[in-house]
Design an enzyme around this catalytic site. Structure first.
Site, PDB file in Angstrom:
ATOM      1  N   HIS A  19       0.818  -1.217   0.000  1.00  0.00           N
ATOM      2  CA  HIS A  19       0.000   0.000   0.000  1.00  0.00           C
ATOM      3  C   HIS A  19       0.855   1.271   0.000  1.00  0.00           C
ATOM      4  CE1 HIS A  19      -4.233   0.216  -0.275  1.00  0.00           C
ATOM      5  NE2 HIS A  19      -4.577   0.291   0.986  1.00  0.00           N
ATOM      6  N   ASN A  67      -7.206   5.544   3.654  1.00  0.00           N
ATOM      7  CA  ASN A  67      -8.649   5.703   3.418  1.00  0.00           C
ATOM      8  C   ASN A  67      -9.134   7.139   3.545  1.00  0.00           C
ATOM      9  OD1 ASN A  67      -8.494   2.971   3.099  1.00  0.00           O
ATOM     10  ND2 ASN A  67      -9.775   2.463   4.850  1.00  0.00           N
ATOM     11  N   ASP A  92      -0.718   2.222  -5.450  1.00  0.00           N
ATOM     12  CA  ASP A  92      -0.637   0.784  -5.695  1.00  0.00           C
ATOM     13  C   ASP A  92      -1.861   0.271  -6.428  1.00  0.00           C
ATOM     14  OD1 ASP A  92      -2.467  -0.650  -3.195  1.00  0.00           O
ATOM     15  OD2 ASP A  92      -1.858   1.433  -2.957  1.00  0.00           O
ATOM     16  N   ASN A 113      -9.541   2.469  -1.891  1.00  0.00           N
ATOM     17  CA  ASN A 113     -10.132   3.409  -0.926  1.00  0.00           C
ATOM     18  C   ASN A 113      -9.449   4.774  -0.892  1.00  0.00           C
ATOM     19  OD1 ASN A 113     -12.191   1.682  -0.132  1.00  0.00           O
ATOM     20  ND2 ASN A 113     -10.919   0.718   1.426  1.00  0.00           N
TER      21      ASN A 113
END
Length: 190
Positions: A19, A67, A92, A113
């Site tokens: 991430h 997020n 990513d 997200n």
């Protein structure tokens, strides 16, 4: 002025996770173009201001967690009066193999997200992005475990190469335009 933001999660526990490949790419850009980075509390990000060729840029690593990336991106774009089309997001993508890049002019969140948050906060999906492949999760594996997991040692050279190419791709987007960068980097090369 352009805003180039890499997505990731703050904190040492997230370093070198899938991430955080957006953060890794921003670090490469900062190193390559000698742009010092520092935490900016007001913008909720690690920021750097400098030049990439003849283009003034702000590099950003939002510190709001993945997020909520849109909170920081919106704060930076509002403060510096940067339009969505002048924001490049590097992040990513699990649908691409490790080492692959894909550049897009705009698009949906595709289940990501961080991108979902940016679209929500900017009110548009019309901002360019550079997706860096981190590979698919294994069958039965939890998606969060996959993206928050670290790359295996055997893939680290591919990860290094892909962040180098992401740096080159962003520079080409600024210098020669997004279409030329898409033609150069959207293939299957590794």
């Amino acid at each position: 002025m352009k805003l180039i933001a890499g997505l990731g999660n703050p904190g040492s526990q997230y370093e070198l996770t899938r991430h955080n490949i957006g953060f890794m790419a921003i670090d490469k850009i900062a190193d390559a173009f000698l742009i010092p980075m520092d935490f900016d509390k007001k913008q909720k990000a690690i920021l750097g201001k400098g030049m990439m060729g003849s283009e003034k840029v702000i590099l950003a690593k939002p510190q709001t967690y993945m997020n909520l990336s849109g909170e920081s991106i919106r704060a930076i774009s509002d403060y510096y009066d940067i339009a969505p089309e002048d924001i490049i997001i590097v992040f990513d993508d699990i649908s691409l193999d490790v080492g692959q890049l894909r550049i897009r002019k705009k698009g949906s969140a595709g289940g990501h997200n961080g991108i979902k948050s940016i679209i929500q906060h900017l009110g548009t999906n019309e901002f360019p992005r550079v997706k860096i492949g981190v590979g698919e999760k294994m069958a039965g594996q939890d998606l969060a475990d996959h993206v928050l997991g670290r790359f295996p040692k055997a893939q680290m050279q591919e990860v290094e190469d892909s962040t180098d190419r992401a740096c080159e791709a962003v520079f080409m987007m600024l210098k020669d335009g997004i279409d030329k960068a898409m033609n150069a980097y959207n293939g299957k090369q590794k």
